[in-house]
Write an enzyme that holds these catalytic residues in place. Structure first.
Site, mmCIF file in Angstrom:
data_model
loop_
_atom_site.group_PDB
_atom_site.id
_atom_site.type_symbol
_atom_site.label_atom_id
_atom_site.label_comp_id
_atom_site.label_asym_id
_atom_site.label_seq_id
_atom_site.Cartn_x
_atom_site.Cartn_y
_atom_site.Cartn_z
ATOM 1 N N ASN A 9 0.868 -1.177 0.000
ATOM 2 C CA ASN A 9 0.000 0.000 0.000
ATOM 3 C C ASN A 9 0.907 1.229 0.000
ATOM 4 O O ASN A 9 1.516 1.537 1.016
ATOM 5 C CB ASN A 9 -0.888 -0.045 1.256
ATOM 6 C CG ASN A 9 -1.692 1.221 1.464
ATOM 7 O OD1 ASN A 9 -1.786 2.056 0.560
ATOM 8 N ND2 ASN A 9 -2.267 1.363 2.638
ATOM 9 N N TRP A 10 0.979 1.878 -1.139
ATOM 10 C CA TRP A 10 1.881 3.034 -1.258
ATOM 11 C C TRP A 10 1.317 4.282 -0.598
ATOM 12 O O TRP A 10 2.005 5.286 -0.499
ATOM 13 C CB TRP A 10 2.196 3.305 -2.734
ATOM 14 C CG TRP A 10 3.221 2.371 -3.320
ATOM 15 C CD1 TRP A 10 3.785 1.274 -2.712
ATOM 16 C CD2 TRP A 10 3.826 2.449 -4.620
ATOM 17 N NE1 TRP A 10 4.686 0.669 -3.552
ATOM 18 C CE2 TRP A 10 4.733 1.375 -4.734
ATOM 19 C CE3 TRP A 10 3.673 3.312 -5.703
ATOM 20 C CZ2 TRP A 10 5.501 1.155 -5.878
ATOM 21 C CZ3 TRP A 10 4.425 3.095 -6.854
ATOM 22 C CH2 TRP A 10 5.333 2.018 -6.939
ATOM 23 N N LYS A 11 0.036 4.258 -0.213
ATOM 24 C CA LYS A 11 -0.604 5.431 0.393
ATOM 25 C C LYS A 11 -0.399 6.642 -0.536
ATOM 26 O O LYS A 11 -0.368 6.469 -1.760
ATOM 27 C CB LYS A 11 -0.080 5.649 1.815
ATOM 28 C CG LYS A 11 -0.198 4.360 2.651
ATOM 29 C CD LYS A 11 0.095 4.525 4.103
ATOM 30 C CE LYS A 11 -0.078 3.187 4.809
ATOM 31 N NZ LYS A 11 0.132 3.263 6.254
ATOM 32 N N HIS A 90 -9.389 1.059 5.337
ATOM 33 C CA HIS A 90 -8.083 1.301 5.969
ATOM 34 C C HIS A 90 -8.274 2.272 7.132
ATOM 35 O O HIS A 90 -9.080 3.201 7.050
ATOM 36 C CB HIS A 90 -7.092 1.861 4.950
ATOM 37 C CG HIS A 90 -5.686 1.848 5.468
ATOM 38 N ND1 HIS A 90 -5.225 2.795 6.358
ATOM 39 C CD2 HIS A 90 -4.661 0.984 5.276
ATOM 40 C CE1 HIS A 90 -3.970 2.508 6.672
ATOM 41 N NE2 HIS A 90 -3.603 1.409 6.029
ATOM 42 N N GLU A 92 -6.634 4.680 8.105
ATOM 43 C CA GLU A 92 -6.418 6.099 7.768
ATOM 44 C C GLU A 92 -7.662 6.693 7.113
ATOM 45 O O GLU A 92 -7.934 7.890 7.255
ATOM 46 C CB GLU A 92 -5.166 6.233 6.886
ATOM 47 C CG GLU A 92 -3.902 5.995 7.715
ATOM 48 C CD GLU A 92 -2.712 5.454 6.952
ATOM 49 O OE1 GLU A 92 -2.688 5.522 5.716
ATOM 50 O OE2 GLU A 92 -1.789 4.935 7.624
ATOM 51 N N GLU A 160 -4.994 -5.012 10.795
ATOM 52 C CA GLU A 160 -3.966 -3.996 10.979
ATOM 53 C C GLU A 160 -4.205 -3.252 12.294
ATOM 54 O O GLU A 160 -5.014 -2.302 12.330
ATOM 55 C CB GLU A 160 -3.992 -2.982 9.826
ATOM 56 C CG GLU A 160 -3.712 -3.596 8.470
ATOM 57 C CD GLU A 160 -3.172 -2.578 7.485
ATOM 58 O OE1 GLU A 160 -2.135 -2.855 6.881
ATOM 59 O OE2 GLU A 160 -3.778 -1.498 7.344
ATOM 60 N N GLY A 166 3.098 1.984 10.775
ATOM 61 C CA GLY A 166 4.110 3.029 10.632
ATOM 62 C C GLY A 166 4.884 3.336 11.904
ATOM 63 O O GLY A 166 5.586 4.339 11.975
ATOM 64 N N SER A 204 3.813 -2.427 10.198
ATOM 65 C CA SER A 204 5.257 -2.545 10.406
ATOM 66 C C SER A 204 5.844 -3.879 9.965
ATOM 67 O O SER A 204 6.796 -4.380 10.570
ATOM 68 C CB SER A 204 5.619 -2.238 11.868
ATOM 69 O OG SER A 204 5.290 -0.893 12.182
ATOM 70 N N GLY A 225 2.972 -1.194 4.173
ATOM 71 C CA GLY A 225 3.012 0.211 3.792
ATOM 72 C C GLY A 225 4.420 0.638 3.429
ATOM 73 O O GLY A 225 4.889 0.452 2.308
ATOM 74 N N GLY A 226 5.125 1.208 4.395
ATOM 75 C CA GLY A 226 6.440 1.801 4.159
ATOM 76 C C GLY A 226 7.415 0.894 3.426
ATOM 77 O O GLY A 226 8.149 1.345 2.529
HETATM 78 P P1 PGA Z 1 3.192 0.100 7.508
HETATM 79 O O1 PGA Z 1 1.681 0.368 7.010
HETATM 80 O O2 PGA Z 1 3.664 -1.173 6.874
HETATM 81 O O3 PGA Z 1 3.958 1.308 7.019
HETATM 82 O O4 PGA Z 1 3.142 -0.003 9.000
HETATM 83 C C1 PGA Z 1 0.784 -0.691 6.856
HETATM 84 C C2 PGA Z 1 -0.551 -0.199 6.332
HETATM 85 O O5 PGA Z 1 -1.037 0.863 6.759
HETATM 86 O O6 PGA Z 1 -1.162 -0.860 5.464
#
Ligand code: PGA
Length: 244
Positions: A9-11, A90, A92, A160, A166, A204, A225-226
């Site tokens: 997930n590149w956000k 998600h 967010e 999640e 993150g 993470s 994500g990251g």
């Molecule tokens: P992260 O994000 O791997 O950067 O913790 C995961 C996500 O929000 O899907």
């Protein structure tokens, strides 16, 4: 058997230059037999990302097919651009855009209407985790946001924990195992073939902990994500899932 899925997930990250990361990832995806390798770039990149050798998903969709919704994008538009998957729910989106379980359910049905596989996210806050409310929170989110008709061919559930996203923090493998077994049982009780739905852990995940997390029972992959932004970071995660 639930499918193995390594999803990135590149956000809100990535412009044209990031497409080279997909080209670098493509041979790893091709070599990782039995794993679906998926990247969800920003919507602006979907049409150019599709066809580079990695499955492409979107990060959100509107519930309607079309209409007066400035700035929104429908599931049909995402499918037309080349997406095969869409993330819904998600944390967010739930937090920043105040999306409710009902909104997430409507978006999930929109994804299905457009022929997309939905990656539906659930997870507790740090406060809820500390209060021991994780399973209650997840039970409510599953009941409220996973529509009837859910099955292994149209949905993937990503667990999640919000406090792990993150932050570099992750639950223990015992905690992940307990939560995933719970989600598997809830889905199995609520939906025909619900126990066959793929369950991803997210929060993470990185190359250094991927093998340990993917070895946990009822973990069928990850939502990353990251560590999905650079092919050099994501490739070992895909490889670890293939080896699990
Ligand atoms: P992260 O994000 O791997 O950067 O913790 C995961 C996500 O929000 O899907």
């Amino acid at each position: 058997m639930p499918k193995k899925i390594a999803a990135g997930n590149w956000k809100m990250n990535g412009t044209s230059a990031a497409l080279t990361q997909l080209e670098a990832l493509a041979p790893v995806a091709a070599a990782s037999t039995g794993v679906l390798t998926l990247i969800c770039p920003p919507a602006s990149l979907i049409s150019r990302a599709a066809g580079l050798g990695v499955e492409i998903g979107a990060q959100d969709c509107h519930a309607a097919v079309s209409g007066a919704h400035t700035g929104d994008i429908s599931a049909e538009m995402l499918a037309d651009a080349g997406a095969s998957h869409v993330i819904t729910g998600h944390s967010e989106r739930r937090q920043d855009h105040h999306e409710t379980d009902a909104d997430v359910a409507a978006k999930t049905q929109a994804g299905w209407r457009a022929g997309l596989t939905v990656i539906l996210c659930i997870g507790e806050s740090e406060e809820q985790y500390r209060a021991g409310q994780t399973l209650d929170v997840l039970r409510g989110q599953l009941a409220g946001s996973v529509p009837q008709g859910a099955g292994p061919d149209n949905i993937v559930i990503a667990y999640e924990p919000i406090w792990a996203i993150g932050t570099g923090l992750t639950p223990t493998v015992e905690e992940i195992a307990k939560v995933h077994a719970f989600i598997r049982a809830e889905l199995g009780a609520a939906h025909t073939e619900g126990a066959e739905i793929s369950l991803l852990y997210g929060g993470s995940v990185k190359a250094s902990n991927a093998a340990e997390i993917f070895a946990v029972a009822d973990v069928d992959g990850g939502l990353v994500g990251g560590a999905s932004l650079a092919a050099a970071d994501f490739a070992p995660i895909v490889t670890a899932l293939a080896a699990s």
